[in-house]
Design a protein around this motif. Structure first.
Motif, PDB file in Angstrom:
ATOM      1  N   GLU A 119     -44.578 -91.911   9.221  1.00 38.39           N
ATOM      2  CA  GLU A 119     -45.808 -91.139   8.637  1.00 38.39           C
ATOM      3  C   GLU A 119     -45.946 -90.230  10.022  1.00 38.39           C
ATOM      4  OE1 GLU A 119     -49.188 -93.645   8.319  1.00 38.39           O
ATOM      5  OE2 GLU A 119     -49.340 -94.272  10.315  1.00 38.39           O
ATOM      6  N   LYS A 120     -46.851 -88.980   9.606  1.00 36.59           N
ATOM      7  CA  LYS A 120     -47.186 -87.830  10.667  1.00 36.59           C
ATOM      8  C   LYS A 120     -45.811 -87.570  11.354  1.00 36.59           C
ATOM      9  CE  LYS A 120     -51.819 -90.018  11.388  1.00 36.59           C
ATOM     10  NZ  LYS A 120     -52.449 -90.465  12.145  1.00 36.59           N
ATOM     11  N   GLY A 121     -44.864 -87.104  10.408  1.00 36.88           N
ATOM     12  CA  GLY A 121     -43.427 -86.510  10.969  1.00 36.88           C
ATOM     13  C   GLY A 121     -43.705 -85.442  11.882  1.00 36.88           C
ATOM     14  N   LEU A 122     -44.609 -84.813  11.322  1.00 37.75           N
ATOM     15  CA  LEU A 122     -44.823 -83.416  12.325  1.00 37.75           C
ATOM     16  C   LEU A 122     -45.310 -83.484  13.718  1.00 37.75           C
ATOM     17  CD1 LEU A 122     -45.203 -80.163  11.883  1.00 37.75           C
ATOM     18  CD2 LEU A 122     -47.749 -80.480  11.741  1.00 37.75           C
ATOM     19  N   VAL A 123     -46.316 -84.463  13.646  1.00 37.51           N
ATOM     20  CA  VAL A 123     -46.901 -84.946  14.910  1.00 37.51           C
ATOM     21  C   VAL A 123     -45.727 -85.686  15.927  1.00 37.51           C
ATOM     22  CG1 VAL A 123     -48.606 -86.274  16.237  1.00 37.51           C
ATOM     23  CG2 VAL A 123     -49.053 -85.064  14.191  1.00 37.51           C
ATOM     24  N   LEU A 124     -45.023 -86.553  15.105  1.00 34.68           N
ATOM     25  CA  LEU A 124     -44.226 -87.441  15.745  1.00 34.68           C
ATOM     26  C   LEU A 124     -42.988 -86.573  16.428  1.00 34.68           C
ATOM     27  CD1 LEU A 124     -43.604 -90.470  13.582  1.00 34.68           C
ATOM     28  CD2 LEU A 124     -44.498 -90.474  15.757  1.00 34.68           C
ATOM     29  N   GLY A 125     -42.493 -85.620  15.440  1.00 37.97           N
ATOM     30  CA  GLY A 125     -41.367 -84.655  16.059  1.00 37.97           C
ATOM     31  C   GLY A 125     -42.015 -83.756  17.111  1.00 37.97           C
ATOM     32  N   GLY A 126     -43.081 -83.407  16.979  1.00 37.50           N
ATOM     33  CA  GLY A 126     -43.934 -82.307  18.061  1.00 37.50           C
ATOM     34  C   GLY A 126     -43.849 -82.943  19.439  1.00 37.50           C
ATOM     35  N   PHE A 127     -44.370 -84.098  19.233  1.00 37.99           N
ATOM     36  CA  PHE A 127     -44.573 -84.862  20.683  1.00 37.99           C
ATOM     37  C   PHE A 127     -43.146 -85.399  21.242  1.00 37.99           C
ATOM     38  CE2 PHE A 127     -49.041 -86.310  19.669  1.00 37.99           C
ATOM     39  CZ  PHE A 127     -49.391 -85.509  20.736  1.00 37.99           C
ATOM     40  N   THR A 128     -42.236 -85.650  20.348  1.00 41.34           N
ATOM     41  CA  THR A 128     -40.781 -85.886  20.744  1.00 41.34           C
ATOM     42  C   THR A 128     -40.217 -84.537  21.429  1.00 41.34           C
ATOM     43  OG1 THR A 128     -40.453 -87.476  19.227  1.00 41.34           O
ATOM     44  CG2 THR A 128     -38.494 -86.550  20.168  1.00 41.34           C
ATOM     45  N   GLY A 129     -40.263 -83.632  20.904  1.00 41.10           N
ATOM     46  CA  GLY A 129     -39.765 -82.236  21.467  1.00 41.10           C
ATOM     47  C   GLY A 129     -40.620 -81.966  22.655  1.00 41.10           C
ATOM     48  N   LEU A 130     -41.868 -82.196  22.821  1.00 38.02           N
ATOM     49  CA  LEU A 130     -42.501 -81.946  23.942  1.00 38.02           C
ATOM     50  C   LEU A 130     -42.350 -82.875  25.210  1.00 38.02           C
ATOM     51  CD1 LEU A 130     -44.882 -79.865  24.705  1.00 38.02           C
ATOM     52  CD2 LEU A 130     -46.459 -81.751  24.069  1.00 38.02           C
ATOM     53  N   ILE A 131     -42.117 -83.959  24.871  1.00 36.56           N
ATOM     54  CA  ILE A 131     -41.478 -84.917  25.808  1.00 36.56           C
ATOM     55  C   ILE A 131     -40.219 -84.589  26.441  1.00 36.56           C
ATOM     56  CG2 ILE A 131     -40.870 -87.246  26.229  1.00 36.56           C
ATOM     57  CD1 ILE A 131     -43.740 -87.423  26.030  1.00 36.56           C
ATOM     58  N   PHE A 132     -39.350 -84.102  25.485  1.00 35.67           N
ATOM     59  CA  PHE A 132     -37.929 -83.731  26.064  1.00 35.67           C
ATOM     60  C   PHE A 132     -38.414 -82.561  27.012  1.00 35.67           C
ATOM     61  CE2 PHE A 132     -34.281 -80.844  25.530  1.00 35.67           C
ATOM     62  CZ  PHE A 132     -33.328 -81.541  26.102  1.00 35.67           C
ATOM     63  N   SER A 133     -38.960 -81.248  26.349  1.00 37.81           N
ATOM     64  CA  SER A 133     -39.101 -80.209  27.393  1.00 37.81           C
ATOM     65  C   SER A 133     -39.835 -80.362  28.470  1.00 37.81           C
ATOM     66  CB  SER A 133     -39.830 -79.014  26.458  1.00 37.81           C
ATOM     67  OG  SER A 133     -39.169 -78.751  25.173  1.00 37.81           O
ATOM     68  N   LEU A 134     -40.942 -81.276  28.380  1.00 35.42           N
ATOM     69  CA  LEU A 134     -41.587 -81.751  29.846  1.00 35.42           C
ATOM     70  C   LEU A 134     -40.723 -82.444  30.752  1.00 35.42           C
ATOM     71  CD1 LEU A 134     -44.281 -81.842  31.360  1.00 35.42           C
ATOM     72  CD2 LEU A 134     -44.680 -84.155  30.186  1.00 35.42           C
TER      73      LEU A 134
ATOM     74  N   HIS B 271     -37.502 -73.491  24.438  1.00 30.77           N
ATOM     75  CA  HIS B 271     -37.970 -74.840  24.478  1.00 30.77           C
ATOM     76  C   HIS B 271     -39.039 -74.826  23.140  1.00 30.77           C
ATOM     77  CE1 HIS B 271     -36.261 -77.213  27.372  1.00 30.77           C
ATOM     78  NE2 HIS B 271     -36.036 -76.107  28.168  1.00 30.77           N
ATOM     79  N   GLY B 272     -39.705 -73.461  23.088  1.00 35.49           N
ATOM     80  CA  GLY B 272     -40.664 -73.418  21.919  1.00 35.49           C
ATOM     81  C   GLY B 272     -39.837 -73.605  20.616  1.00 35.49           C
ATOM     82  N   CYS B 273     -38.739 -73.212  20.445  1.00 36.49           N
ATOM     83  CA  CYS B 273     -37.781 -73.311  19.227  1.00 36.49           C
ATOM     84  C   CYS B 273     -37.166 -74.842  19.138  1.00 36.49           C
ATOM     85  CB  CYS B 273     -36.639 -72.408  19.231  1.00 36.49           C
ATOM     86  SG  CYS B 273     -37.027 -70.756  19.244  1.00 36.49           S
ATOM     87  N   PHE B 274     -37.099 -75.381  20.359  1.00 39.22           N
ATOM     88  CA  PHE B 274     -36.459 -76.901  20.196  1.00 39.22           C
ATOM     89  C   PHE B 274     -37.862 -77.872  19.804  1.00 39.22           C
ATOM     90  CE2 PHE B 274     -33.663 -76.461  24.242  1.00 39.22           C
ATOM     91  CZ  PHE B 274     -32.551 -76.110  23.367  1.00 39.22           C
ATOM     92  N   ILE B 275     -38.986 -77.455  20.241  1.00 41.34           N
ATOM     93  CA  ILE B 275     -40.102 -78.393  19.804  1.00 41.34           C
ATOM     94  C   ILE B 275     -40.250 -78.078  18.272  1.00 41.34           C
ATOM     95  CG2 ILE B 275     -42.507 -78.369  19.800  1.00 41.34           C
ATOM     96  CD1 ILE B 275     -42.267 -77.972  22.966  1.00 41.34           C
TER      97      ILE B 275
END
Length: 122
Positions: free
Chosen positions: A62-77, A99-103
């Motif tokens: 559930e909440k794929g947008l949030v999960l994907g966003g946080f996953t990309g954000l953790i990677f970029s961080l 990195h914006g495109c990665f997220i």
């Protein structure tokens, strides 16, 4: 939710390490030059983040947008911290765009992961 994000981030790291190993071998033992594989590295990077977001969304259900966003954000961080602490340099404008495109790519993978996994069943 946290375990799904870590699972997706771990998937990204495994793919990135495997791809780095393969590209390093190609550069070492063939006549390829670094400039000739830039496009392939970029494509593999986006695929790795999409797959990581997909795995994160599929695991969370559930909440794929949030999960994907946080996953990309953790990677970029993580990349930012490695670059800042290891090389004492900040992101350039080009890197910020990447990195914006990665997220965004990771978010798309998360959405697709939730939808293909069937979402949360009550």
């Amino acid at each position: 939710m946290g375990s799904a994000i870590l699972y997706g981030t771990g998937t990204i790291l495994v793919i990135a390490i495997a791809a780095s190993f393969i590209f390093a071998l190609l550069l070492r033992f063939t006549s390829l030059e670094e400039s000739s594989i830039n496009l392939a590295v970029t494509i593999i990077s986006f695929l790795a983040l999409f797959i990581g977001g997909f795995m994160s969304g599929g695991k969370g259900k559930e909440k794929g947008l949030v999960l994907g966003g946080f996953t990309g954000l953790i990677f970029s961080l993580g990349v930012f911290l490695f670059q800042y602490l290891g090389y004492d340099s900040l992101f350039s404008i080009k890197q910020l765009i990447y990195h914006g495109c990665f997220i965004l790519t990771c978010m798309m993978g998360g959405i697709l992961g939730v939808n293909i996994s069937g979402g949360k069943t009550s």
